[in-house]
Design a protein around this motif. Sequence first.
Motif, PDB file in Angstrom:
ATOM      1  N   ALA A 176       0.837  -1.201   0.000  1.00 55.45           N
ATOM      2  CA  ALA A 176       0.000   0.000   0.000  1.00 55.45           C
ATOM      3  C   ALA A 176       0.870   1.249   0.000  1.00 55.45           C
ATOM      4  CB  ALA A 176      -0.915  -0.008   1.205  1.00 55.45           C
ATOM      5  N   ALA A 177       2.000   1.200   0.693  1.00 53.52           N
ATOM      6  CA  ALA A 177       2.851   2.381   0.815  1.00 53.52           C
ATOM      7  C   ALA A 177       3.627   2.643  -0.473  1.00 53.52           C
ATOM      8  CB  ALA A 177       3.819   2.193   1.967  1.00 53.52           C
ATOM      9  N   LYS A 178       3.847   1.594  -1.265  1.00 56.80           N
ATOM     10  CA  LYS A 178       4.661   1.749  -2.474  1.00 56.80           C
ATOM     11  C   LYS A 178       3.852   2.402  -3.577  1.00 56.80           C
ATOM     12  CE  LYS A 178       8.629  -1.128  -2.915  1.00 56.80           C
ATOM     13  NZ  LYS A 178       9.313  -1.982  -3.877  1.00 56.80           N
ATOM     14  N   GLN A 179       4.171   3.649  -3.839  1.00 58.30           N
ATOM     15  CA  GLN A 179       3.511   4.312  -4.956  1.00 58.30           C
ATOM     16  C   GLN A 179       4.358   5.491  -5.427  1.00 58.30           C
ATOM     17  OE1 GLN A 179      -0.304   5.527  -3.543  1.00 58.30           O
ATOM     18  NE2 GLN A 179       0.524   6.960  -2.073  1.00 58.30           N
ATOM     19  N   PRO A 180       4.232   5.816  -6.699  1.00 57.10           N
ATOM     20  CA  PRO A 180       5.001   6.959  -7.194  1.00 57.10           C
ATOM     21  C   PRO A 180       4.379   8.278  -6.746  1.00 57.10           C
ATOM     22  CG  PRO A 180       3.644   6.038  -8.946  1.00 57.10           C
ATOM     23  CD  PRO A 180       3.425   5.181  -7.734  1.00 57.10           C
ATOM     24  N   GLN A 181       5.192   9.281  -6.674  1.00 61.61           N
ATOM     25  CA  GLN A 181       4.706  10.627  -6.350  1.00 61.61           C
ATOM     26  C   GLN A 181       5.358  11.571  -7.360  1.00 61.61           C
ATOM     27  OE1 GLN A 181       2.477  11.612  -3.837  1.00 61.61           O
ATOM     28  NE2 GLN A 181       2.606  13.566  -4.904  1.00 61.61           N
ATOM     29  N   ILE A 182       4.608  11.911  -8.384  1.00 64.06           N
ATOM     30  CA  ILE A 182       5.173  12.702  -9.470  1.00 64.06           C
ATOM     31  C   ILE A 182       4.972  14.202  -9.223  1.00 64.06           C
ATOM     32  CG2 ILE A 182       5.044  13.230 -11.952  1.00 64.06           C
ATOM     33  CD1 ILE A 182       6.266  10.494 -11.388  1.00 64.06           C
ATOM     34  N   GLU A 183       6.059  14.938  -9.395  1.00 67.14           N
ATOM     35  CA  GLU A 183       5.995  16.407  -9.302  1.00 67.14           C
ATOM     36  C   GLU A 183       6.635  16.994 -10.548  1.00 67.14           C
ATOM     37  OE1 GLU A 183       7.922  17.431  -5.634  1.00 67.14           O
ATOM     38  OE2 GLU A 183       6.641  16.043  -4.510  1.00 67.14           O
ATOM     39  N   LEU A 184       5.971  17.973 -11.133  1.00 62.74           N
ATOM     40  CA  LEU A 184       6.486  18.617 -12.344  1.00 62.74           C
ATOM     41  C   LEU A 184       6.935  20.033 -11.981  1.00 62.74           C
ATOM     42  CD1 LEU A 184       3.603  17.434 -14.687  1.00 62.74           C
ATOM     43  CD2 LEU A 184       5.862  16.408 -14.451  1.00 62.74           C
ATOM     44  N   GLU A 185       8.201  20.300 -12.214  1.00 60.70           N
ATOM     45  CA  GLU A 185       8.758  21.580 -11.743  1.00 60.70           C
ATOM     46  C   GLU A 185       9.384  22.395 -12.871  1.00 60.70           C
ATOM     47  OE1 GLU A 185      10.105  20.309  -7.216  1.00 60.70           O
ATOM     48  OE2 GLU A 185      11.574  21.144  -8.611  1.00 60.70           O
ATOM     49  N   GLY A 186       9.167  23.692 -12.793  1.00 60.36           N
ATOM     50  CA  GLY A 186       9.897  24.646 -13.658  1.00 60.36           C
ATOM     51  C   GLY A 186       9.686  24.489 -15.150  1.00 60.36           C
ATOM     52  N   PHE A 187       8.562  23.978 -15.564  1.00 60.40           N
ATOM     53  CA  PHE A 187       8.358  23.797 -17.005  1.00 60.40           C
ATOM     54  C   PHE A 187       8.107  25.137 -17.700  1.00 60.40           C
ATOM     55  CE2 PHE A 187       8.223  19.321 -16.299  1.00 60.40           C
ATOM     56  CZ  PHE A 187       8.594  18.790 -17.525  1.00 60.40           C
ATOM     57  N   TRP A 188       8.647  25.258 -18.901  1.00 60.09           N
ATOM     58  CA  TRP A 188       8.415  26.430 -19.742  1.00 60.09           C
ATOM     59  C   TRP A 188       8.620  26.033 -21.199  1.00 60.09           C
ATOM     60  CZ3 TRP A 188      12.552  29.012 -22.479  1.00 60.09           C
ATOM     61  CH2 TRP A 188      13.822  28.488 -22.226  1.00 60.09           C
ATOM     62  N   VAL A 189       8.065  26.834 -22.070  1.00 58.69           N
ATOM     63  CA  VAL A 189       8.165  26.546 -23.497  1.00 58.69           C
ATOM     64  C   VAL A 189       8.797  27.749 -24.188  1.00 58.69           C
ATOM     65  CG1 VAL A 189       6.862  25.997 -25.593  1.00 58.69           C
ATOM     66  CG2 VAL A 189       6.149  25.025 -23.406  1.00 58.69           C
ATOM     67  N   VAL A 190       9.679  27.450 -25.142  1.00 55.83           N
ATOM     68  CA  VAL A 190      10.403  28.519 -25.848  1.00 55.83           C
ATOM     69  C   VAL A 190       9.472  29.221 -26.842  1.00 55.83           C
ATOM     70  CG1 VAL A 190      12.330  29.041 -27.381  1.00 55.83           C
ATOM     71  CG2 VAL A 190      12.566  27.240 -25.649  1.00 55.83           C
ATOM     72  N   LEU A 191       9.478  30.550 -26.798  1.00 56.17           N
ATOM     73  CA  LEU A 191       8.722  31.342 -27.780  1.00 56.17           C
ATOM     74  C   LEU A 191       9.442  31.215 -29.124  1.00 56.17           C
ATOM     75  CD1 LEU A 191       6.489  33.497 -28.383  1.00 56.17           C
ATOM     76  CD2 LEU A 191       8.255  35.207 -27.980  1.00 56.17           C
ATOM     77  N   PRO A 192       8.806  30.590 -30.098  1.00 58.36           N
ATOM     78  CA  PRO A 192       9.500  30.404 -31.382  1.00 58.36           C
ATOM     79  C   PRO A 192       9.321  31.611 -32.298  1.00 58.36           C
ATOM     80  CG  PRO A 192       7.387  29.278 -31.442  1.00 58.36           C
ATOM     81  CD  PRO A 192       7.464  29.966 -30.093  1.00 58.36           C
ATOM     82  N   PRO A 193      10.209  31.766 -33.273  1.00 55.55           N
ATOM     83  CA  PRO A 193       9.963  32.787 -34.302  1.00 55.55           C
ATOM     84  C   PRO A 193       8.621  32.492 -34.966  1.00 55.55           C
ATOM     85  CG  PRO A 193      12.185  31.892 -34.499  1.00 55.55           C
ATOM     86  CD  PRO A 193      11.486  31.053 -33.493  1.00 55.55           C
ATOM     87  N   THR A 194       7.963  33.507 -35.464  1.00 59.39           N
ATOM     88  CA  THR A 194       6.615  33.287 -36.013  1.00 59.39           C
ATOM     89  C   THR A 194       6.621  32.330 -37.206  1.00 59.39           C
ATOM     90  OG1 THR A 194       6.931  35.333 -37.242  1.00 59.39           O
ATOM     91  CG2 THR A 194       5.586  35.470 -35.257  1.00 59.39           C
TER      92      THR A 194
END
Lengths: 152, 214
Positions: free
Chosen positions: A28-46
């Motif tokens: 029961a105690a064994k489980q993943p704990q996912i955290e997503l940190e600091g994500f960003w996306v690059v502004l591309p040229p048009t």
Amino acid sequence: MNNKVRIKAHIFLVISLLLLAVSVNSAAAKQPQIELEGFWVVLPPTVARSTAGYGIIKNTGTEADILLGIRSNAGTVMLHKTELSSGMARMVHMDSIRIEEQSEWVLEPLSFHLMFTELCPIVFIEGGRVRLLFEFEKSGVIELEVPIKSNW
Amino acid sequence: MLKKLLIITFIFIVSHLNIARAEDSLPILSGVGGEFTAMNADGIEVELSSFAGKVLVIAFGYTNCADICPFTLGYLKRLYGELSVEEQQMMRMMFVTVDPEYDTPEHLKAFIGHFNKDFIGLSGTQEQIDYIVSLYQAEYNRLSVLNIPTQNIRRVTPKLFADEKSAKEDSASLYSHSVTLYLIDKEGYTRSLEYTGTPIEVFTGKIRQLINEQ
């Protein structure tokens, strides 16, 4: 004699119950704990047809998890890695990502990254935000809204 | 922890050695570079010698690259920003496409202009590009989408925004290519090979050194 047998049976029963309890508890105690940190996306040229996204996927849990897919309102998303070898850069597609327990997967320039294609022009504006849905095998879907920024 | 410490120490030492070396004259790297002809952003043929008297930084890449090319151009923008206006006038940043079929002069102009209007995008015929690549001992390889597993993406986004045209465009080629940044002096000689990871102060030091050379 009967008493001895009875006592042994009791001891066996108690030990069995204890083992079962420990086993159930640990499962029961064994489980993943996912955290997503600091994500960003690059502004591309048009005129660009692709761009990249970066961040960190952390698993602070006690079991590994597998990233099954990523979806976005900004376009098609793939997971790639830029491999640098002998002065050459090569892009490699990643089929699956297994994030072990107590570990992290860093997506950064010149390494692992989210590759966006079929870009949605109304999303990719200065100061805009991109919606990302990470689908994990055990943790399910985690939704995230990340900023669009210039890469300098 | 110890490994990280060793890596940091190594980078520190190498950086300082590079700074010290930057003070010395940069050797001419014979066999790397030379006169070439290409198409500039306005569709006009230019030669390397058209830029005589300017220090050049030349990079190879293509605009459909999502990671290293935009990152390199971002790095070059930061590098350029570290130079004074007078120094900027004495040098040019050049981006030579390895995909001239898609990266037309007009397209390159719009792409490069996103990073800095002063940057120069060079395209041309496939023969011209291949010649420049060979001159600089660079390399590129076309990775057909059909030949890499990128197409076999698991659970990608449904093509919400894709029509037939864009779907066709997205099957365009991807490339592996050299990541070297070539530092060229005012006479067109290649004087140093750098990378996107070169510390900015080391790179600007070398550019200034070449600007100030008599």
